[in-house]
Design an enzyme around this catalytic site. Structure first.
Site, PDB file in Angstrom:
ATOM      1  N   LYS A  13       0.814  -1.213   0.000  1.00 39.42           N
ATOM      2  CA  LYS A  13       0.000   0.000   0.000  1.00 39.42           C
ATOM      3  C   LYS A  13       0.858   1.278   0.000  1.00 39.42           C
ATOM      4  O   LYS A  13       0.601   2.202  -0.767  1.00 39.42           O
ATOM      5  CB  LYS A  13      -0.895  -0.020   1.242  1.00 39.42           C
ATOM      6  CG  LYS A  13      -2.198   0.685   1.087  1.00 39.42           C
ATOM      7  CD  LYS A  13      -3.269   0.070   1.985  1.00 39.42           C
ATOM      8  CE  LYS A  13      -2.858   0.044   3.443  1.00 39.42           C
ATOM      9  NZ  LYS A  13      -3.166   1.313   4.137  1.00 39.42           N
ATOM     10  N   ARG A  88      -9.915   4.586   9.133  1.00 37.46           N
ATOM     11  CA  ARG A  88      -9.644   3.189   9.495  1.00 37.46           C
ATOM     12  C   ARG A  88     -10.836   2.528  10.172  1.00 37.46           C
ATOM     13  O   ARG A  88     -10.760   1.394  10.618  1.00 37.46           O
ATOM     14  CB  ARG A  88      -8.368   3.056  10.309  1.00 37.46           C
ATOM     15  CG  ARG A  88      -8.367   3.740  11.640  1.00 37.46           C
ATOM     16  CD  ARG A  88      -7.095   3.425  12.384  1.00 37.46           C
ATOM     17  NE  ARG A  88      -6.922   1.982  12.525  1.00 37.46           N
ATOM     18  CZ  ARG A  88      -5.754   1.390  12.703  1.00 37.46           C
ATOM     19  NH1 ARG A  88      -4.658   2.100  12.716  1.00 37.46           N
ATOM     20  NH2 ARG A  88      -5.695   0.104  12.884  1.00 37.46           N
ATOM     21  N   ARG A 127       9.934 -11.454   4.792  1.00 37.57           N
ATOM     22  CA  ARG A 127      10.626 -10.172   4.812  1.00 37.57           C
ATOM     23  C   ARG A 127      11.827 -10.204   5.771  1.00 37.57           C
ATOM     24  O   ARG A 127      11.724 -10.735   6.873  1.00 37.57           O
ATOM     25  CB  ARG A 127       9.617  -9.125   5.293  1.00 37.57           C
ATOM     26  CG  ARG A 127       9.910  -7.729   4.876  1.00 37.57           C
ATOM     27  CD  ARG A 127       8.932  -6.809   5.548  1.00 37.57           C
ATOM     28  NE  ARG A 127       7.704  -6.579   4.805  1.00 37.57           N
ATOM     29  CZ  ARG A 127       6.614  -6.037   5.355  1.00 37.57           C
ATOM     30  NH1 ARG A 127       6.578  -5.693   6.614  1.00 37.57           N
ATOM     31  NH2 ARG A 127       5.545  -5.850   4.623  1.00 37.57           N
ATOM     32  N   ARG A 161      11.458  -9.128  11.740  1.00 33.13           N
ATOM     33  CA  ARG A 161      10.804  -8.394  12.830  1.00 33.13           C
ATOM     34  C   ARG A 161       9.789  -9.290  13.534  1.00 33.13           C
ATOM     35  O   ARG A 161       9.159 -10.136  12.902  1.00 33.13           O
ATOM     36  CB  ARG A 161      10.088  -7.151  12.284  1.00 33.13           C
ATOM     37  CG  ARG A 161      11.032  -6.085  11.772  1.00 33.13           C
ATOM     38  CD  ARG A 161      10.292  -4.799  11.549  1.00 33.13           C
ATOM     39  NE  ARG A 161       8.961  -5.059  10.957  1.00 33.13           N
ATOM     40  CZ  ARG A 161       8.167  -4.137  10.483  1.00 33.13           C
ATOM     41  NH1 ARG A 161       8.521  -2.881  10.499  1.00 33.13           N
ATOM     42  NH2 ARG A 161       6.989  -4.446   9.979  1.00 33.13           N
ATOM     43  N   ARG A 172      -2.946  -9.907  12.327  1.00 29.87           N
ATOM     44  CA  ARG A 172      -3.114  -8.581  11.708  1.00 29.87           C
ATOM     45  C   ARG A 172      -4.162  -8.624  10.606  1.00 29.87           C
ATOM     46  O   ARG A 172      -4.935  -7.684  10.415  1.00 29.87           O
ATOM     47  CB  ARG A 172      -1.780  -8.079  11.152  1.00 29.87           C
ATOM     48  CG  ARG A 172      -0.871  -7.533  12.245  1.00 29.87           C
ATOM     49  CD  ARG A 172       0.582  -7.483  11.809  1.00 29.87           C
ATOM     50  NE  ARG A 172       0.834  -6.511  10.749  1.00 29.87           N
ATOM     51  CZ  ARG A 172       1.966  -6.483  10.041  1.00 29.87           C
ATOM     52  NH1 ARG A 172       2.915  -7.351  10.263  1.00 29.87           N
ATOM     53  NH2 ARG A 172       2.123  -5.570   9.103  1.00 29.87           N
TER      54      ARG A 172
END
Ligand SMILES: [Zn+2]
Length: 219
Positions: A13, A88, A127, A161, A172
């Protein structure tokens, strides 16, 4: 054009927002940047937001809405903007409608970046970030470093992370669905939602988005 960008974590995004804003010559307004700017400039809203964050609480909608309103009233946003991270929830979306209505304008489109759930997990869980510079980002499959675990740019150690594990990503995604799906429904009722696939190269997705926005503008 006045656009709201929505999409799950891992949809790219932020990257798309930057390219689209540039292509459309409108400012990219992200909630993250809004918070950072207000806090670093020590504005009243920034101080309020900070107090909540320091207390480990969510920043209330009215503070976020006021920051967004303030930013959208700036000169460069008069003829359009691309919102990223705001609204949001449906309350914020309704507040945005009211805000725009009072200026006699309205949203042109809500661009929904679609990525299959398993792909999101693959993207995020693969990642790897450099310990020296968080802008040095790699991916075990899509963008592997030349030497495993070592940053190509500076030789730093690459790590995953805590936020990027498969378990966290699934959580999430659930949060995203609970919070954002109602927003998409809210805008769908206004005929504003334009859904595109966010699969493929970054440039391909940008092109796809530009095409879809152009079509929705003509339609
Ligand atoms: Zn590095």
């Amino acid at each position: 054009m006045r656009i709201v960008l929505v999409g799950p974590p891992g949809a790219g995004k932020g990257t798309q927002a930057a390219f689209l804003a540039k292509n459309l010559s409108i400012p990219h307004i992200s909630t993250g940047d809004l918070f950072r700017a207000n806090i670093s400039q020590g504005t009243d809203l920034g101080k309020q937001a900070r107090a909540y964050m320091d207390a480990g609480q969510l920043v209330p909608d009215e503070v976020t809405i006021a920051m967004a309103k303030d930013r959208m009233s700036q000169q460069d946003a008069v003829n359009g903007f691309l919102l990223d991270g705001f609204p949001r929830n449906v309350g914020q979306a309704a507040a945005l409608d009211t805000m725009l209505l009072s200026e006699g304008v309205k949203l042109d489109a809500v661009l929904d970046l679609e990525v299959p759930e398993d792909e999101v997990v693959k993207r995020i869980a693969g990642r790897r970030i450099c310990r020296n510079d968080s802008a040095h980002v790699f991916h075990v499959t899509y963008n592997p470093p030349k030497s495993e675990g070592v940053c190509d740019a500076c030789g730093g150690e690459l790590y995953q992370r805590d936020d990027d594990t498969e378990e966290t990503v699934r959580t999430r995604l659930e949060v995203y669905h609970t919070q954002t799906e109602p927003i998409i429904d809210f805008y769908r009722a206004q005929g504003l939602v334009v859904t595109i696939s966010a699969l493929g190269k970054v440039t391909e997705v940008t092109e796809r988005a530009m095409e879809a926005l152009k079509k929705s503008d003509e339609g």
